[in-house]
Design a protein around this motif. Structure first.
Motif: not given
Length: 167
Positions: A14-19, A22, A46, A49
């Motif tokens: 998801d978004g945080p995991e993707r960042l 990266d 990132t 939570d």
């Protein structure tokens, strides 16, 4: 075989995991251990939570915010800055959230430390690097920590693969 099992789990990032992935990937191309450690620490951040603090702690922070807003000896700019900083105190700290996330890697160890203790050491090193501690951490210490942090972040990103796919 591992790739097949990973594909069957089909747990897209998801978004945080993707960042985080990266940043983790980009850390391999950093020329210094300092920059690798900072980038890997950012990858962990990132993934965090931040959870709300207790009702008592939030009420205390609210009282501090109200006292700050009512303080006429402070400039408007100072009040706004303090209010913004105090609002962050309604949730747990990065250190607390990082240790909570790190505990998901137990019973693994990193540099003979529990995951939570290892995260704390890395976060302390990150602070030493970014806040200009004197004496500056040695290149050897940063390099050793960065190399182990690479494994740590890789394990965090592996998620379910760590437990559901045999070594």
């Amino acid at each position: 075989m591992v790739l097949t099992q990973a594909a069957q789990l089909h747990d897209p990032l998801d978004g945080p995991e993707r960042l985080a992935f990266d940043l983790y990937s980009a850390s391999f191309f950093q020329p210094s251990a300092d920059s690798r450690l900072l980038m890997l620490t950012m990858a962990i951040e990132t993934l965090l939570d931040l959870q709300p603090r207790s009702d008592a702690a939030k009420a205390h922070v609210t009282a501090l915010i109200e006292a700050t807003e009512a303080n006429v000896d402070l400039t408007r700019s100072e009040r706004e800055s303090l209010r913004g900083s105090l609002k962050w105190l309604r949730d747990e700290s990065i250190g607390q959230a990082g240790r909570r996330l790190a505990r998901t890697l137990e019973p693994r160890t990193y540099l003979d430390k529990s995951p939570a203790a290892f995260f704390t050491r890395c976060y302390e090193m990150r602070s030493a690097l970014t806040h200009g501690y004197v004496p500056r951490p040695s290149h050897r210490d940063v390099g050793l920590l960065a190399a182990s942090l690479e494994l740590f972040v890789g394990d965090l990103l592996a998620g379910r693969l760590l437990t559901e796919v045999p070594d």
